[in-house]
Design a protein around this motif. Structure first.
Motif, PDB file in Angstrom:
ATOM      1  N   ASP A  74     -61.649 -43.802 -44.321  1.00  0.00           N
ATOM      2  CA  ASP A  74     -61.283 -45.182 -44.619  1.00  0.00           C
ATOM      3  C   ASP A  74     -59.938 -45.342 -45.324  1.00  0.00           C
ATOM      4  O   ASP A  74     -59.354 -46.426 -45.299  1.00  0.00           O
ATOM      5  CB  ASP A  74     -62.376 -45.829 -45.483  1.00  0.00           C
ATOM      6  N   LEU A  75     -59.466 -44.277 -45.992  1.00  0.00           N
ATOM      7  CA  LEU A  75     -58.215 -44.383 -46.742  1.00  0.00           C
ATOM      8  C   LEU A  75     -57.334 -43.156 -46.495  1.00  0.00           C
ATOM      9  O   LEU A  75     -56.970 -42.431 -47.434  1.00  0.00           O
ATOM     10  CB  LEU A  75     -58.498 -44.534 -48.240  1.00  0.00           C
ATOM     11  N   PRO A  76     -56.981 -42.882 -45.257  1.00  0.00           N
ATOM     12  CA  PRO A  76     -56.166 -41.692 -44.974  1.00  0.00           C
ATOM     13  C   PRO A  76     -54.772 -41.769 -45.583  1.00  0.00           C
ATOM     14  O   PRO A  76     -54.098 -40.736 -45.695  1.00  0.00           O
ATOM     15  CB  PRO A  76     -56.109 -41.678 -43.443  1.00  0.00           C
ATOM     16  N   GLU A  77     -54.333 -42.959 -46.006  1.00  0.00           N
ATOM     17  CA  GLU A  77     -53.011 -43.072 -46.624  1.00  0.00           C
ATOM     18  C   GLU A  77     -52.944 -42.362 -47.975  1.00  0.00           C
ATOM     19  O   GLU A  77     -51.857 -42.001 -48.436  1.00  0.00           O
ATOM     20  CB  GLU A  77     -52.640 -44.540 -46.854  1.00  0.00           C
ATOM     21  N   LEU A  78     -54.089 -42.187 -48.643  1.00  0.00           N
ATOM     22  CA  LEU A  78     -54.113 -41.548 -49.954  1.00  0.00           C
ATOM     23  C   LEU A  78     -54.237 -40.035 -49.760  1.00  0.00           C
ATOM     24  O   LEU A  78     -55.234 -39.550 -49.231  1.00  0.00           O
ATOM     25  CB  LEU A  78     -55.274 -42.077 -50.798  1.00  0.00           C
ATOM     26  N   ALA A  79     -53.236 -39.310 -50.188  1.00  0.00           N
ATOM     27  CA  ALA A  79     -53.207 -37.861 -49.977  1.00  0.00           C
ATOM     28  C   ALA A  79     -54.088 -37.160 -51.004  1.00  0.00           C
ATOM     29  O   ALA A  79     -54.028 -37.454 -52.200  1.00  0.00           O
ATOM     30  CB  ALA A  79     -51.775 -37.346 -50.079  1.00  0.00           C
ATOM     31  N   LEU A  80     -54.895 -36.230 -50.525  1.00  0.00           N
ATOM     32  CA  LEU A  80     -55.773 -35.434 -51.381  1.00  0.00           C
ATOM     33  C   LEU A  80     -55.344 -33.971 -51.260  1.00  0.00           C
ATOM     34  O   LEU A  80     -55.824 -33.237 -50.400  1.00  0.00           O
ATOM     35  CB  LEU A  80     -57.236 -35.614 -50.960  1.00  0.00           C
ATOM     36  N   PRO A  81     -54.431 -33.517 -52.126  1.00  0.00           N
ATOM     37  CA  PRO A  81     -53.888 -32.164 -51.972  1.00  0.00           C
ATOM     38  C   PRO A  81     -54.855 -31.054 -52.320  1.00  0.00           C
ATOM     39  O   PRO A  81     -54.679 -29.920 -51.894  1.00  0.00           O
ATOM     40  CB  PRO A  81     -52.684 -32.161 -52.925  1.00  0.00           C
ATOM     41  N   HIS A  82     -55.895 -31.357 -53.104  1.00  0.00           N
ATOM     42  CA  HIS A  82     -56.798 -30.291 -53.558  1.00  0.00           C
ATOM     43  C   HIS A  82     -58.214 -30.841 -53.706  1.00  0.00           C
ATOM     44  O   HIS A  82     -58.414 -31.895 -54.327  1.00  0.00           O
ATOM     45  CB  HIS A  82     -56.318 -29.737 -54.902  1.00  0.00           C
ATOM     46  N   ILE A  83     -59.177 -30.151 -53.121  1.00  0.00           N
ATOM     47  CA  ILE A  83     -60.591 -30.502 -53.283  1.00  0.00           C
ATOM     48  C   ILE A  83     -61.198 -29.498 -54.245  1.00  0.00           C
ATOM     49  O   ILE A  83     -61.339 -28.314 -53.916  1.00  0.00           O
ATOM     50  CB  ILE A  83     -61.337 -30.489 -51.938  1.00  0.00           C
ATOM     51  N   PRO A  84     -61.552 -29.916 -55.452  1.00  0.00           N
ATOM     52  CA  PRO A  84     -62.036 -28.967 -56.466  1.00  0.00           C
ATOM     53  C   PRO A  84     -63.475 -28.545 -56.214  1.00  0.00           C
ATOM     54  O   PRO A  84     -64.233 -29.233 -55.527  1.00  0.00           O
ATOM     55  CB  PRO A  84     -61.918 -29.766 -57.765  1.00  0.00           C
ATOM     56  N   SER A  85     -63.840 -27.416 -56.773  1.00  0.00           N
ATOM     57  CA  SER A  85     -65.226 -26.936 -56.692  1.00  0.00           C
ATOM     58  C   SER A  85     -65.920 -27.061 -58.042  1.00  0.00           C
ATOM     59  O   SER A  85     -66.909 -26.372 -58.309  1.00  0.00           O
ATOM     60  CB  SER A  85     -65.269 -25.483 -56.208  1.00  0.00           C
TER      61      SER A  85
END
Length: 483
Positions: free
Chosen positions: A393-404
């Motif tokens: 829904d919001l691909p414009e917002l960049a998510l550089p890291h998915i934390p664990s």
């Protein structure tokens, strides 16, 4: 959760009915309220206590509850303008003026307005908190011999030992102080290792509450950039040389806000650089117990690999339990330990013994390990739900890291986005978010937002929150605004 909801609903109903009674008039008995609203006596008692706290009702033992009489008109406000001069003059001799700005902290502490989804929260939603286990632990603690007496100033020996085992390495209980929450521990640590006016090296971005602590103490936060592997050692060394700083504050595990974990090859480098600079490393190990189910084995705290007393370690139980369960620890080696102890004694004397006893009861019970396992599963599910919803829904917002581990995601906004406008638009759409600016001690390289997935009720609210955020982005993001 049902009991809590019933208390609020009953309090609302009684509040609406107060006008039926004259000031000083008696309200229906608790028994009649139980029968009328079909709730438990405990619910009635708590609802009345809420109205008493609001000043709307007074209770008299053996007589019942009565509508409170109106308060007398308040006296005219005095003239406090003199304080502006007094508070400003206080900092004239300071190298760096002390400023107490809690705005970056209160945004995560304040409850959002009714109907607004809490993507800005810094604590677990009540459904994730071990409320039953904490209540049972507190009840057992109250029955312990001496539970209401004065504790040792450093903390209960058994609790200090538990924290020491959690840190690992050669850390002993004698090197641990029990403190009242991580924020208090960080405040004590910075006061111990840095004089007013001194520079303090901080990760960039970093936790706004730590920046507030530093500035309130008259310290000068100096940013050191962080990437996907944590703080960059070469830039850390440069910062020590350029500033002469004697302290670096970091979060090596699931850093706030980026979620980065300090890479294995950088851990020793950070300690070596600080040791050569004659500096301390304040390690804020704030979310070690908020690990996700897929995290794998966690690296040890830096303090576990530090024989020379470089690290002042801060660990806490609060994030994994409740914002009101403020039990944490400071660990240090060498003369700095005595300074930490002295500052804590002067500031707070000690952490209340019943709370320390309750912490021991909690972490020593089978319910504790069950809670941590369930929490790891739920946090992963929520993280995955949020990342999936954002990608769709919001691909414009960049998510550089998915934390664990941890409880939030750090998103980069498209160039030209007004963070303040987006935050305001999100609130109008019914979702509260954290703007990125307060996480930087200097000018930020780009716009960011931080989204928490732990403070909402579940994955359904996560999906709805992203939908509402989509509405706000359509209003504010460059290229989406109507002309």
């Amino acid at each position: 959760m049902q009991e809590r909801s019933s208390v609020g609903e009953l309090a609302d109903q009684l509040r609406r009915e107060l006008d039926r009674y004259s000031p000083g008039g008696k309200l229906p008995s608790s028994r009649s309220l139980v029968e009328r609203f079909r709730v438990s006596p405990v619910t009635v008692s708590r609802a009345l206590a809420q109205l008493v706290a609001e000043g709307l009702v007074v209770t008299r033992p053996g007589a019942g509850a009565f509508r409170a009489r109106p308060r007398a008109a308040s006296a005219p406000a005095g003239d406090t303008s003199w304080q502006e001069v007094a508070l400003s003059a206080d900092g004239i001799a300071d190298l760096v003026p002390r400023t107490v700005d809690a705005s970056g902290v209160t945004v995560s502490l304040a409850a959002p307005p009714p109907g607004v989804l809490e993507f800005n929260g810094g604590y677990l939603h009540p459904s994730l908190q071990p409320e039953r286990a904490m209540s049972a632990a507190l009840a057992r603690a109250g029955r312990r011999p001496g539970a209401w007496g004065r504790p040792p100033l450093e903390g209960l020996p058994e609790l200090r030992e538990w924290f020491a085992r959690g840190i690992g390495g050669a850390v002993t209980a004698a090197e641990v102080l029990v403190t009242a929450g991580g924020q208090s521990a960080l405040t004590t640590a910075l006061r111990a290792v840095a004089p007013p006016g001194a520079p303090v090296l901080v990760e960039s971005p970093t936790y706004p509450g730590m920046l507030a602590i530093a500035r309130a103490a008259g310290l000068r936060p100096v940013p050191v950039p962080v990437d996907a592997d944590g703080v960059r050692p070469a830039l850390l060394a440069d910062a020590f040389r350029a500033t002469g700083a004697r302290v670096f504050v970091c979060q090596p595990l699931f850093q706030n806000p980026t979620g980065a974990v300090l890479a294995p090859e950088r851990r020793g480098e950070v300690l070596r650089i600080a040791r050569e600079a004659g500096a301390f490393v304040v390690e804020d190990d704030f979310v070690r117990r908020l690990v996700h189910e897929d995290a794998g084995q966690l690296p040890r705290p830096l303090a576990a690999d530090d024989p020379d007393g470089v690290v002042v370690h801060v660990g806490s139980l609060t994030k994994a339990t409740s914002p009101s369960f403020r039990v944490s620890a400071l660990a240090a080696r060498g003369p700095v330990l005595e300074r930490l102890r002295a500052i804590q004694v002067v500031d707070t004397f000690f952490v209340p013994r019943p709370l320390q006893e309750a912490a021991l009861e909690l972490v020593g019970s089978p319910a504790w390990s069950r809670h941590l396992r369930a929490l790891a599963t739920e946090l992963k599910a929520r993280r995955d739900a949020l990342t999936t919803a954002l990608s769709l829904d919001l691909p414009e917002l960049a998510l550089p890291h998915i934390p664990s581990g941890g409880y939030h995601l750090w998103l980069r906004l498209p160039d030209g986005t007004d963070e303040v406008a987006l935050t305001a638009a999100a609130l109008r759409a019914g979702v509260a978010i954290n703007p990125g600016r307060p996480y930087f001690s200097a000018e930020p390289p780009a716009g960011h937002v931080r989204l928490s997935f732990a403070a909402v009720a579940g994955t359904g609210e996560i999906a709805e929150g992203v939908r509402r955020l989509r509405t706000a982005c359509d209003e504010v993001l460059p290229g989406n605004r109507s002309t």
